[in-house]
Design an enzyme around this catalytic site. Sequence first.
Site, PDB file in Angstrom:
ATOM      1  N   ASP A 489       0.829  -1.200   0.000  1.00 25.37           N
ATOM      2  CA  ASP A 489       0.000   0.000   0.000  1.00 25.37           C
ATOM      3  C   ASP A 489       0.869   1.258   0.000  1.00 25.37           C
ATOM      4  OD1 ASP A 489      -2.402   1.400   0.069  1.00 25.37           O
ATOM      5  OD2 ASP A 489      -3.234   0.154   1.664  1.00 25.37           O
ATOM      6  N   ASP A 553     -10.834   1.740  -3.390  1.00 25.25           N
ATOM      7  CA  ASP A 553     -11.342   1.418  -2.052  1.00 25.25           C
ATOM      8  C   ASP A 553     -12.860   1.348  -2.057  1.00 25.25           C
ATOM      9  OD1 ASP A 553      -8.951   1.158  -0.839  1.00 25.25           O
ATOM     10  OD2 ASP A 553      -8.953   3.102   0.174  1.00 25.25           O
TER      11      ASP A 553
HETATM   12  C1  GLA Z   1      -5.745   1.798   2.033  1.00 27.83           C
HETATM   13  C2  GLA Z   1      -6.156   0.641   1.158  1.00 27.83           C
HETATM   14  C3  GLA Z   1      -7.216  -0.170   1.841  1.00 27.83           C
HETATM   15  C4  GLA Z   1      -6.691  -0.654   3.175  1.00 27.83           C
HETATM   16  C5  GLA Z   1      -6.222   0.519   4.019  1.00 27.83           C
HETATM   17  C6  GLA Z   1      -5.527   0.063   5.276  1.00 27.83           C
HETATM   18  O1  GLA Z   1      -6.773   2.713   2.148  1.00 27.83           O
HETATM   19  O2  GLA Z   1      -6.577   1.082  -0.085  1.00 27.83           O
HETATM   20  O3  GLA Z   1      -7.600  -1.254   1.040  1.00 27.83           O
HETATM   21  O4  GLA Z   1      -5.649  -1.556   2.958  1.00 27.83           O
HETATM   22  O5  GLA Z   1      -5.320   1.341   3.305  1.00 27.83           O
HETATM   23  O6  GLA Z   1      -5.092   1.104   6.036  1.00 27.83           O
END
Ligand code: GLA
Length: 752
Positions: A489, A553
């Site tokens: 990430d 997301d």
């Molecule tokens: C980001 C990612 C999510 C999740 C969060 C965790 O927003 O896109 O899928 O993994 O971080 O903090």
Amino acid sequence: MNDSVNSGPRTSERIDMGDEVRTEAARHEPAPAHALETSPANAADFVCLETAETQIFLEAALGERPRVIYSGPSIGKVSPQELALLSTKQHAPGSANVHLRGSLLNELGTGIAGPSGFKAHRNGTGFAADFRVTSVEKLGEHAIILHCSDPNTQIDAQHHFALTPSSSIFTAKTTIINGSSEPLSVEWCSALCLPLDDRLDKLFGFTGRWAAEFQIEEIDLFRGSYMRENKAGRTSHDSFPGLLAGTKSSSETSGLAANFHLGWSGNNRVRVDQHQDGRTILQMGEFLFPGEIQLERGEAYTTPEITAVWSLDGFSNCTQRLHNFVQDELLDARGLNRPRPVHYNTWEAVYFDHAEERLMQLAEQASAVGAERFVLDDGWFGGRRHDKAGLGDWWVSEEVYPQGLHTLASRVRELGMEFGLWFEPEMVNPDSDLFRAHPDWVLHADGVEPVPFRNQFTLDLTKQAVFDYLFDKMTALISEYDIAYIKWDMNRDTNHPGSGNRGAMHQQTKAVYCLMEKLRGAHPKLEIESCSSGGGRVDYAILRHTDRFWASDNNDARERQSIQRGASHFFPLRITGSHVGPRKCHITGRVFSMEFRAASAMFGHMGMELDLLDESEEDREILRRAIALHKQHRALIHGGDFHRLDAPKYFNAVGCVAPDKSEALFSCAQLDPAPMTLPARIRFAGLDPDRSYRTKLVWPMRNTSITEPSIIDQANLLGVGSTFQARALMEHGIQMPLIFPDTCLIFHLTEA
Ligand code: GLA
């Protein structure tokens, strides 16, 4: 200013160019009034890259400026000379006495009006580079390097061009080399200045925001500049470096269409400029901070690579060829050579609330509905009980997992799933042991207030100690827990990417690639997902180091239809992470049936991201059946030719057709009510027009028509189906039944 300084050309210098020798003075002789531009007549002065689909013709006469004469769909048996002659331009009143020809970077030394593709200087001097061809290096039939030089500014440029034989994808990049002992500051270098076909009068840019990536913005070409500049330190949610171009009548299945992309995961600039003489030039390159690239003698800067594809058969044809390119040229065998495992991701089920017992129950439920990989998301390490602490402390939290991750990982494997783990390697929370020990390890601009962003800073991976720390921590965990998969990430913009008070995003981006590659080297089976608050960092460069990307997301099934449609222009379904979210979407608050949620996740690398313990027994059963259906057709979804169908905006219709055209799967999602009393016909695409296909409805597994009878029962689509000629399915189309919005019908066609 003293007039004698820089008061004219140096007349005595000779430039050695192999066979060709000319003097500086010759270059500065005044051109005859109203001269025509002339092209060389000699075939040796042209370079051609050709496949059955595409032709790239370049003029590359020694000692002259190189230029693109033609780039686009193959015109067949034509010579570059005749195309050059057909392109003859002449003097136009009110402009320079000569028509100023383009070059590959339209450098400032060419005098061309309109934005230059190259800007560099030596402490404020030497701004007007003018590259001339010194040699042409052929790298087989489909790749060349044009070596150019400008003795005046003492800069060399190498233009790298290739055309992939199998998918006819054109790639280009430029390397700039400083030939002087005086440092050269490069402020902008486009991968290429690419003249666009003057029929391409519609642009489709990419924009969006967090949780709404890959949104297409339609722009009528205008006299002026379309420009997107992104300095988020990632490809970003709002300025993905991609661009489509077409005509007013181009569609998914017909017409002139083009697709351009910059393979770079950091800052970028995309621009299209229509010059006053009618030329339209595309530029794509890396956005550089002032002083970021400073070359000492002999040092080089290479731009990211631009990818271009053209078709006379519409946008879906461009897409299919790009998908093949991604699979043939970018992706690694570790992810390519086996079916894409269905994911279960813990994020929306537990967020930071990790408890081993509950995670084990979720793992059991996930395996029962068909998951093949279990990914433990954020919250397992250091003091990471919320998003304000712990980033950078890459060790398993003893508070949450007193026995480490062994118990959970073993249970996951017993249940027949691989174990994956979330990391955000490039980031650090100020509230972390790492930051307390090394507050100087972050990218920043001296004396400048950092921008607060998700309570975290970006680590400076250009520092060897930081790079080594991350590699050591990650490789140890991967080995200890036999981690099959990393969700990598990157959750903030890097506003001030300074190292040593100098812009460093270029080096930082390269260091990230390097870290990924080092980990891949150490763990030959490890797969990596590129995530950046959803789809904030995906492009053709990071895909050389990763195996999947997280598209958004936003698990709202309706939003996903448009996000995934946008992403599909560049990225194959097999790497597009698409998950079934909770009944009530956490981002939009909207509620969708499991049938719709599952259908929207099926055309991608399918997964789930929801609290399965909170779903009804009935919905878990629907999910299980959807996953089984995905697995049944996975080879077709991930290996077939992808088509976006031309349909009214209230439908999103896409499909995958087997390469031998023996079967196909089409997904038709109705997103809004139809403006007429009945919805439209959908015309399938990509079938063999001379064959017939037995057509069935394989999802949902019940008749969703609001009134009866409908085509569903009349054609027995939920039973043995009906057989139709492909031409009828593609030209006449299939009348959609009257269904509620947020219903997605999946049709399976097999050759009869
Ligand atoms: C980001 C990612 C999510 C999740 C969060 C965790 O927003 O896109 O899928 O993994 O971080 O903090």
